[in-house]
Scaffold this motif. Structure first.
Motif, PDB file in Angstrom:
ATOM      1  N   LYS A   7       1.780  13.302   1.347  1.00  0.00           N
ATOM      2  CA  LYS A   7       1.129  12.682   2.496  1.00  0.00           C
ATOM      3  C   LYS A   7       1.034  11.174   2.279  1.00  0.00           C
ATOM      4  CE  LYS A   7      -1.511  16.637   3.971  1.00  0.00           C
ATOM      5  NZ  LYS A   7      -2.815  17.154   4.325  1.00  0.00           N
ATOM      6  N   ALA A   8       1.103  10.441   3.355  1.00  0.00           N
ATOM      7  CA  ALA A   8       1.088   8.984   3.289  1.00  0.00           C
ATOM      8  C   ALA A   8      -0.225   8.473   2.709  1.00  0.00           C
ATOM      9  CB  ALA A   8       1.296   8.404   4.682  1.00  0.00           C
ATOM     10  N   ASP A   9      -0.128   7.361   1.981  1.00  0.00           N
ATOM     11  CA  ASP A   9      -1.325   6.706   1.457  1.00  0.00           C
ATOM     12  C   ASP A   9      -2.070   5.980   2.572  1.00  0.00           C
ATOM     13  OD1 ASP A   9      -0.904   7.413  -1.304  1.00  0.00           O
ATOM     14  OD2 ASP A   9       0.687   5.900  -1.368  1.00  0.00           O
ATOM     15  N   PHE A  10      -1.310   5.477   3.550  1.00  0.00           N
ATOM     16  CA  PHE A  10      -1.890   4.767   4.695  1.00  0.00           C
ATOM     17  C   PHE A  10      -1.115   5.140   5.948  1.00  0.00           C
ATOM     18  CE2 PHE A  10      -2.526   2.090   0.985  1.00  0.00           C
ATOM     19  CZ  PHE A  10      -3.873   1.802   1.065  1.00  0.00           C
ATOM     20  N   ILE A  11      -1.817   5.178   7.085  1.00  0.00           N
ATOM     21  CA  ILE A  11      -1.185   5.402   8.385  1.00  0.00           C
ATOM     22  C   ILE A  11      -1.686   4.306   9.323  1.00  0.00           C
ATOM     23  CG2 ILE A  11      -0.890   6.968  10.339  1.00  0.00           C
ATOM     24  CD1 ILE A  11      -1.508   9.285   8.440  1.00  0.00           C
ATOM     25  N   PHE A  12      -0.743   3.643   9.994  1.00  0.00           N
ATOM     26  CA  PHE A  12      -1.078   2.559  10.915  1.00  0.00           C
ATOM     27  C   PHE A  12      -0.648   2.941  12.317  1.00  0.00           C
ATOM     28  CE2 PHE A  12      -0.033   0.753   6.780  1.00  0.00           C
ATOM     29  CZ  PHE A  12      -1.176   0.023   6.506  1.00  0.00           C
ATOM     30  N   TYR A  13      -1.493   2.614  13.297  1.00  0.00           N
ATOM     31  CA  TYR A  13      -1.198   2.879  14.701  1.00  0.00           C
ATOM     32  C   TYR A  13      -1.175   1.546  15.444  1.00  0.00           C
ATOM     33  CZ  TYR A  13      -2.577   7.625  13.445  1.00  0.00           C
ATOM     34  OH  TYR A  13      -2.665   8.852  12.844  1.00  0.00           O
ATOM     35  N   PHE A  14      -0.103   1.298  16.180  1.00  0.00           N
ATOM     36  CA  PHE A  14       0.034   0.064  16.947  1.00  0.00           C
ATOM     37  C   PHE A  14       0.403   0.396  18.383  1.00  0.00           C
ATOM     38  CE2 PHE A  14       1.158  -1.106  12.598  1.00  0.00           C
ATOM     39  CZ  PHE A  14       0.358  -2.225  12.393  1.00  0.00           C
ATOM     40  N   ASN A  15      -0.160  -0.373  19.321  1.00  0.00           N
ATOM     41  CA  ASN A  15       0.267  -0.244  20.712  1.00  0.00           C
ATOM     42  C   ASN A  15       1.711  -0.716  20.806  1.00  0.00           C
ATOM     43  OD1 ASN A  15      -2.192   0.666  21.677  1.00  0.00           O
ATOM     44  ND2 ASN A  15      -2.970  -1.410  21.970  1.00  0.00           N
ATOM     45  N   TYR A  27       3.881   5.111   8.581  1.00  0.00           N
ATOM     46  CA  TYR A  27       3.330   5.770   7.398  1.00  0.00           C
ATOM     47  C   TYR A  27       3.730   4.947   6.185  1.00  0.00           C
ATOM     48  CZ  TYR A  27       3.068   9.664  10.668  1.00  0.00           C
ATOM     49  OH  TYR A  27       2.800  10.451  11.744  1.00  0.00           O
ATOM     50  N   ALA A  28       2.789   4.726   5.272  1.00  0.00           N
ATOM     51  CA  ALA A  28       3.059   3.898   4.089  1.00  0.00           C
ATOM     52  C   ALA A  28       2.682   4.637   2.818  1.00  0.00           C
ATOM     53  CB  ALA A  28       2.278   2.597   4.174  1.00  0.00           C
ATOM     54  N   TRP A  29       3.573   4.530   1.834  1.00  0.00           N
ATOM     55  CA  TRP A  29       3.336   5.086   0.504  1.00  0.00           C
ATOM     56  C   TRP A  29       3.413   3.956  -0.497  1.00  0.00           C
ATOM     57  CZ3 TRP A  29       6.109   7.413   4.256  1.00  0.00           C
ATOM     58  CH2 TRP A  29       5.793   8.721   4.581  1.00  0.00           C
ATOM     59  N   GLU A  34       6.861   1.382  -9.445  1.00  0.00           N
ATOM     60  CA  GLU A  34       7.700   0.207  -9.204  1.00  0.00           C
ATOM     61  C   GLU A  34       6.960  -0.911  -8.471  1.00  0.00           C
ATOM     62  OE1 GLU A  34      11.514   1.196  -7.526  1.00  0.00           O
ATOM     63  OE2 GLU A  34      11.454   3.182  -8.433  1.00  0.00           O
ATOM     64  N   ASN A  35       5.671  -0.711  -8.153  1.00  0.00           N
ATOM     65  CA  ASN A  35       4.861  -1.677  -7.411  1.00  0.00           C
ATOM     66  C   ASN A  35       5.509  -2.080  -6.090  1.00  0.00           C
ATOM     67  OD1 ASN A  35       2.777  -1.759  -9.323  1.00  0.00           O
ATOM     68  ND2 ASN A  35       3.886  -3.271 -10.524  1.00  0.00           N
ATOM     69  N   ILE A  36       5.957  -1.081  -5.343  1.00  0.00           N
ATOM     70  CA  ILE A  36       6.554  -1.332  -4.038  1.00  0.00           C
ATOM     71  C   ILE A  36       5.919  -0.418  -2.992  1.00  0.00           C
ATOM     72  CG2 ILE A  36       8.790  -2.166  -4.867  1.00  0.00           C
ATOM     73  CD1 ILE A  36       9.873   0.655  -4.357  1.00  0.00           C
ATOM     74  N   VAL A  37       6.100  -0.799  -1.739  1.00  0.00           N
ATOM     75  CA  VAL A  37       5.602  -0.014  -0.611  1.00  0.00           C
ATOM     76  C   VAL A  37       6.804   0.551   0.135  1.00  0.00           C
ATOM     77  CG1 VAL A  37       4.341  -0.130   1.573  1.00  0.00           C
ATOM     78  CG2 VAL A  37       3.505  -1.395  -0.412  1.00  0.00           C
ATOM     79  N   GLU A  38       6.704   1.824   0.503  1.00  0.00           N
ATOM     80  CA  GLU A  38       7.728   2.491   1.297  1.00  0.00           C
ATOM     81  C   GLU A  38       7.113   2.811   2.656  1.00  0.00           C
ATOM     82  OE1 GLU A  38       9.650   5.760  -0.931  1.00  0.00           O
ATOM     83  OE2 GLU A  38       8.448   5.024  -2.603  1.00  0.00           O
TER      84      GLU A  38
END
Length: 63
Positions: A7-15, A27-29, A34-38
């Protein structure tokens, strides 16, 4: 994107201004090894792995 991805670490909703009344979901992981965001968009139809510099900016904003 693998279906067994956690499951995603963060979920963002945008209009979504292009799609009247629509919402874009991101969705962000955080890959701590590796200190990166997917990121994926909507139903995981689009995938991107940010470079370390951009990942650091995102992580600073989230913390």
């Amino acid at each position: 994107m693998e279906k067994d991805h956690s499951k995603a670490d963060f979920i963002f909703y945008f209009n979504d201004e292009k799609n009247e009344g629509g919402i874009s979901v991101y969705y962000a992981w955080v890959n701590t090894d590796e200190n990166i965001v997917e990121l994926t968009k909507d139903e995981h139809s689009q995938y991107v792995q940010l470079n370390r510099k951009d990942s650091e900016i995102i992580l600073r904003l989230l913390n």
